[in-house]
Design a protein around this motif. Structure first.
Motif, mmCIF file in Angstrom:
data_model
loop_
_atom_site.group_PDB
_atom_site.id
_atom_site.type_symbol
_atom_site.label_atom_id
_atom_site.label_comp_id
_atom_site.label_asym_id
_atom_site.label_seq_id
_atom_site.Cartn_x
_atom_site.Cartn_y
_atom_site.Cartn_z
ATOM 1 N N SER A 1 17.960 -11.835 -5.573
ATOM 2 C CA SER A 1 18.320 -12.839 -4.566
ATOM 3 C C SER A 1 17.728 -14.215 -4.892
ATOM 4 O O SER A 1 17.960 -15.171 -4.164
ATOM 5 C CB SER A 1 17.878 -12.391 -3.167
ATOM 6 O OG SER A 1 16.479 -12.324 -3.099
ATOM 7 N N GLY A 2 16.927 -14.291 -5.981
ATOM 8 C CA GLY A 2 16.427 -15.578 -6.436
ATOM 9 C C GLY A 2 15.046 -15.955 -5.925
ATOM 10 O O GLY A 2 14.572 -17.052 -6.199
ATOM 11 N N ASN A 3 14.379 -15.061 -5.195
ATOM 12 C CA ASN A 3 13.014 -15.368 -4.768
ATOM 13 C C ASN A 3 12.030 -14.499 -5.546
ATOM 14 O O ASN A 3 12.430 -13.579 -6.263
ATOM 15 C CB ASN A 3 12.846 -15.236 -3.255
ATOM 16 C CG ASN A 3 13.188 -13.862 -2.732
ATOM 17 O OD1 ASN A 3 12.952 -12.856 -3.381
ATOM 18 N ND2 ASN A 3 13.765 -13.807 -1.542
ATOM 19 N N GLN A 4 10.741 -14.809 -5.409
ATOM 20 C CA GLN A 4 9.716 -14.102 -6.163
ATOM 21 C C GLN A 4 8.513 -13.765 -5.263
ATOM 22 O O GLN A 4 7.509 -14.476 -5.272
ATOM 23 C CB GLN A 4 9.219 -14.943 -7.356
ATOM 24 C CG GLN A 4 10.286 -15.337 -8.347
ATOM 25 C CD GLN A 4 11.080 -16.560 -7.903
ATOM 26 O OE1 GLN A 4 10.569 -17.448 -7.241
ATOM 27 N NE2 GLN A 4 12.355 -16.586 -8.245
ATOM 28 N N PRO A 5 8.608 -12.685 -4.492
ATOM 29 C CA PRO A 5 7.455 -12.261 -3.686
ATOM 30 C C PRO A 5 6.300 -11.836 -4.591
ATOM 31 O O PRO A 5 6.515 -11.229 -5.644
ATOM 32 C CB PRO A 5 7.974 -11.070 -2.894
ATOM 33 C CG PRO A 5 9.449 -11.085 -3.042
ATOM 34 C CD PRO A 5 9.764 -11.828 -4.286
ATOM 35 N N HIS A 6 5.073 -12.153 -4.172
ATOM 36 C CA HIS A 6 3.871 -11.758 -4.878
ATOM 37 C C HIS A 6 3.179 -10.665 -4.075
ATOM 38 O O HIS A 6 3.183 -10.689 -2.839
ATOM 39 C CB HIS A 6 2.923 -12.946 -5.048
ATOM 40 C CG HIS A 6 3.545 -14.124 -5.725
ATOM 41 N ND1 HIS A 6 3.924 -14.115 -7.045
ATOM 42 C CD2 HIS A 6 3.865 -15.344 -5.244
ATOM 43 C CE1 HIS A 6 4.449 -15.296 -7.355
ATOM 44 N NE2 HIS A 6 4.437 -16.059 -6.275
ATOM 45 N N PHE A 7 2.568 -9.725 -4.784
ATOM 46 C CA PHE A 7 1.891 -8.602 -4.145
ATOM 47 C C PHE A 7 0.489 -8.432 -4.699
ATOM 48 O O PHE A 7 0.212 -8.786 -5.838
ATOM 49 C CB PHE A 7 2.665 -7.293 -4.383
ATOM 50 C CG PHE A 7 4.082 -7.348 -3.922
ATOM 51 C CD1 PHE A 7 4.392 -7.187 -2.576
ATOM 52 C CD2 PHE A 7 5.115 -7.570 -4.812
ATOM 53 C CE1 PHE A 7 5.700 -7.253 -2.143
ATOM 54 C CE2 PHE A 7 6.422 -7.639 -4.380
ATOM 55 C CZ PHE A 7 6.723 -7.478 -3.044
ATOM 56 N N LYS A 8 -0.357 -7.842 -3.884
ATOM 57 C CA LYS A 8 -1.709 -7.481 -4.296
ATOM 58 C C LYS A 8 -1.889 -5.993 -4.011
ATOM 59 O O LYS A 8 -1.481 -5.505 -2.961
ATOM 60 C CB LYS A 8 -2.731 -8.304 -3.512
ATOM 61 C CG LYS A 8 -4.161 -8.052 -3.921
ATOM 62 C CD LYS A 8 -5.098 -8.974 -3.135
ATOM 63 C CE LYS A 8 -6.531 -8.627 -3.438
ATOM 64 N NZ LYS A 8 -7.460 -9.403 -2.636
ATOM 65 N N PHE A 9 -2.479 -5.294 -4.959
ATOM 66 C CA PHE A 9 -2.774 -3.873 -4.801
ATOM 67 C C PHE A 9 -3.700 -3.676 -3.609
ATOM 68 O O PHE A 9 -4.713 -4.362 -3.470
ATOM 69 C CB PHE A 9 -3.412 -3.345 -6.086
ATOM 70 C CG PHE A 9 -3.866 -1.920 -6.017
ATOM 71 C CD1 PHE A 9 -2.945 -0.886 -5.979
ATOM 72 C CD2 PHE A 9 -5.210 -1.610 -5.991
ATOM 73 C CE1 PHE A 9 -3.355 0.435 -5.920
ATOM 74 C CE2 PHE A 9 -5.636 -0.295 -5.935
ATOM 75 C CZ PHE A 9 -4.710 0.724 -5.900
ATOM 76 N N ASP A 10 -3.354 -2.734 -2.729
ATOM 77 C CA ASP A 10 -4.139 -2.456 -1.531
ATOM 78 C C ASP A 10 -4.935 -1.164 -1.754
ATOM 79 O O ASP A 10 -4.440 -0.068 -1.507
ATOM 80 C CB ASP A 10 -3.213 -2.326 -0.319
ATOM 81 C CG ASP A 10 -3.962 -2.233 0.992
ATOM 82 O OD1 ASP A 10 -5.153 -1.859 0.992
ATOM 83 O OD2 ASP A 10 -3.346 -2.547 2.030
ATOM 84 N N ALA A 11 -6.170 -1.310 -2.235
ATOM 85 C CA ALA A 11 -6.999 -0.148 -2.556
ATOM 86 C C ALA A 11 -7.324 0.673 -1.311
ATOM 87 O O ALA A 11 -7.464 1.894 -1.396
ATOM 88 C CB ALA A 11 -8.286 -0.589 -3.242
ATOM 89 N N THR B 1 -2.394 9.136 -6.259
ATOM 90 C CA THR B 1 -0.974 9.445 -6.466
ATOM 91 C C THR B 1 -0.039 8.499 -5.712
ATOM 92 O O THR B 1 1.175 8.616 -5.834
ATOM 93 C CB THR B 1 -0.661 10.896 -6.031
ATOM 94 O OG1 THR B 1 -1.012 11.057 -4.657
ATOM 95 C CG2 THR B 1 -1.406 11.896 -6.898
ATOM 96 N N GLU B 2 -0.600 7.566 -4.943
ATOM 97 C CA GLU B 2 0.210 6.640 -4.158
ATOM 98 C C GLU B 2 -0.385 5.232 -4.255
ATOM 99 O O GLU B 2 -1.460 4.971 -3.719
ATOM 100 C CB GLU B 2 0.208 7.089 -2.698
ATOM 101 C CG GLU B 2 1.522 6.949 -2.019
ATOM 102 C CD GLU B 2 1.491 7.615 -0.652
ATOM 103 O OE1 GLU B 2 2.195 8.633 -0.502
ATOM 104 O OE2 GLU B 2 0.781 7.130 0.239
ATOM 105 N N LEU B 3 0.305 4.351 -4.952
ATOM 106 C CA LEU B 3 -0.168 2.981 -5.144
ATOM 107 C C LEU B 3 0.569 2.074 -4.163
ATOM 108 O O LEU B 3 1.799 2.018 -4.169
ATOM 109 C CB LEU B 3 0.082 2.527 -6.580
ATOM 110 C CG LEU B 3 -0.420 3.474 -7.682
ATOM 111 C CD1 LEU B 3 -0.114 2.897 -9.056
ATOM 112 C CD2 LEU B 3 -1.900 3.775 -7.510
ATOM 113 N N VAL B 4 -0.177 1.366 -3.324
ATOM 114 C CA VAL B 4 0.401 0.519 -2.284
ATOM 115 C C VAL B 4 0.176 -0.949 -2.640
ATOM 116 O O VAL B 4 -0.938 -1.346 -2.998
ATOM 117 C CB VAL B 4 -0.222 0.841 -0.909
ATOM 118 C CG1 VAL B 4 0.331 -0.078 0.169
ATOM 119 C CG2 VAL B 4 0.022 2.309 -0.550
ATOM 120 N N PHE B 5 1.241 -1.730 -2.510
ATOM 121 C CA PHE B 5 1.181 -3.167 -2.781
ATOM 122 C C PHE B 5 1.582 -3.927 -1.525
ATOM 123 O O PHE B 5 2.622 -3.653 -0.929
ATOM 124 C CB PHE B 5 2.115 -3.528 -3.939
ATOM 125 C CG PHE B 5 1.631 -2.995 -5.255
ATOM 126 C CD1 PHE B 5 0.833 -3.777 -6.075
ATOM 127 C CD2 PHE B 5 1.951 -1.717 -5.662
ATOM 128 C CE1 PHE B 5 0.361 -3.279 -7.278
ATOM 129 C CE2 PHE B 5 1.480 -1.210 -6.866
ATOM 130 C CZ PHE B 5 0.688 -2.000 -7.676
#
Length: 173
Positions: A102-112, A118-122
């Motif tokens: 869609s032309g946008n660029q969301p940024h994420f940070k790993f949520d420790a 077994t489950e990585l949350v961003f």
């Protein structure tokens, strides 16, 4: 002198053997740190096939690049809907950018705090070419890894509220 050398050697050996146990304890306790999560993402290198939202073919390709410093994920490769996710470390934190069709660029940070081995949350951490109060964009992701299977849950927002999710259910090609 021999006695001092012996005790230094003993102390070093104790540290070396205790460290892996401590790491395993963290994993057993359901914790995972950003660096370990990044290393886990590297193990996904290769092609994955399956579905997106149960009915749409949804292939994903993971590639480790940049001399091991970046994991690149290509979603819907070779289609008009192709998108890229780039995962890398910044100052000890695991971050990602989603280059959306869609032309946008969301940024994420790993949520420790919300992640497990077994489950990585961003979690959403800003972005470019989007206004979170008005635009539609990807707001978060959860990547579940296990037994040769990969499940990715992507959350969408629009107009400042959640509008839906997309789930990829994949297996190694």
């Amino acid at each position: 002198m021999r006695k001092t050398t012996f005790f230094i050697g003993l102390a070093v050996a104790a540290l070396i053997t205790a460290a892996p146990g401590a790491w395993a304890g963290d994993e057993a306790a359901g914790k995972i740190d950003p660096k370990t999560a990044f290393e886990k993402l590297k193990t996904l290198a290769g092609e994955w096939t399956g579905t997106a939202d149960e009915n749409m073919p949804g292939g994903v390709i993971y590639r480790v690049t940049g001399n091991g410093s970046v994991v690149m994920e290509t979603m819907f490769p070779g289609t008009n809907h192709e998108m890229i996710n780039m995962y890398h470390m910044v100052d000890g934190e695991l971050v990602a950018t989603h280059y959306c069709s869609s032309g946008n660029q969301p940024h994420f940070k790993f949520d420790a705090a919300k992640s497990t081995p077994t489950e990585l949350v961003f979690a959403f951490n800003g972005g470019t070419n989007l206004d979170p109060a008005k635009d539609s964009y990807v707001r978060g992701a959860k990547i579940s890894i296990g037994d040769g299977k990969l499940v990715e849950d992507w959350t969408f927002y629009g107009g400042g509220k959640e509008t839906g999710t997309a789930t990829f259910k994949l297996g190694r090609k």
